[in-house]
Write an enzyme that holds these catalytic residues in place. Structure first.
Site, short mmCIF file in Angstrom:
data_model
loop_
_atom_site.label_atom_id
_atom_site.label_comp_id
_atom_site.label_asym_id
_atom_site.label_seq_id
_atom_site.Cartn_x
_atom_site.Cartn_y
_atom_site.Cartn_z
N HIS A 29 0.30 9.72 -6.10
CA HIS A 29 -0.67 9.29 -5.09
C HIS A 29 -1.84 8.61 -5.77
O HIS A 29 -2.15 8.86 -6.94
CB HIS A 29 -1.16 10.48 -4.27
CG HIS A 29 -0.06 11.13 -3.49
ND1 HIS A 29 0.50 10.55 -2.38
CD2 HIS A 29 0.60 12.29 -3.68
CE1 HIS A 29 1.44 11.33 -1.91
NE2 HIS A 29 1.54 12.40 -2.69
N CYS A 30 -2.51 7.72 -5.03
CA CYS A 30 -3.69 7.04 -5.54
C CYS A 30 -4.75 8.08 -5.85
O CYS A 30 -4.86 9.06 -5.12
CB CYS A 30 -4.21 6.03 -4.53
SG CYS A 30 -3.21 4.53 -4.52
N PRO A 31 -5.43 7.90 -6.96
CA PRO A 31 -5.61 6.67 -7.72
C PRO A 31 -4.65 6.50 -8.91
O PRO A 31 -4.83 5.58 -9.70
CB PRO A 31 -7.04 6.79 -8.22
CG PRO A 31 -7.19 8.25 -8.50
CD PRO A 31 -6.40 8.93 -7.40
N ASP A 91 3.10 5.03 -2.75
CA ASP A 91 1.97 5.56 -1.99
C ASP A 91 1.41 4.43 -1.12
O ASP A 91 1.00 3.39 -1.64
CB ASP A 91 0.89 6.07 -2.95
CG ASP A 91 -0.32 6.62 -2.22
OD1 ASP A 91 -0.29 6.73 -0.97
OD2 ASP A 91 -1.31 6.96 -2.89
N ASP A 147 -5.59 -0.19 -2.45
CA ASP A 147 -6.25 0.08 -3.73
C ASP A 147 -5.92 -0.93 -4.82
O ASP A 147 -6.79 -1.34 -5.57
CB ASP A 147 -5.90 1.48 -4.23
CG ASP A 147 -6.51 2.58 -3.37
OD1 ASP A 147 -7.40 2.26 -2.55
OD2 ASP A 147 -6.11 3.74 -3.52
#
Length: 72
Positions: free
Chosen positions: A9-11, A35, A41
């Site tokens: 998942h981000c980041p 994601d 992002d």
């Protein structure tokens, strides 16, 4: 250079892209992520980092970005 960030998942995908661009030396970096937040992002990071987004595509829920660090 390929960065496979599927399952993260981000980041994390953006952080891995940043590291890859630091060592890529002008080569194209291909980031694969799943994601959905990477859709937002990654392009934002690319603009902020002074890099060039060459391609952004999606197939079967997998996002693919091709990015190159621009020469300063």
């Amino acid at each position: 250079m390929l960065v496979d960030a599927r399952g993260h998942h981000c980041p994390v995908p953006t952080l891995r892209l940043r590291r890859a661009l630091e060592v890529a030396g002008g080569q194209v970096v291909r980031l694969i992520a799943d994601d959905p937040m990477a859709r937002i992002d990654v392009p934002h990071f690319v603009r902020e980092a002074g890099a060039e987004l060459l391609e952004a595509s999606e197939a079967a829920g997998v996002l693919i970005f091709r990015v190159r660090k621009t020469q300063a």
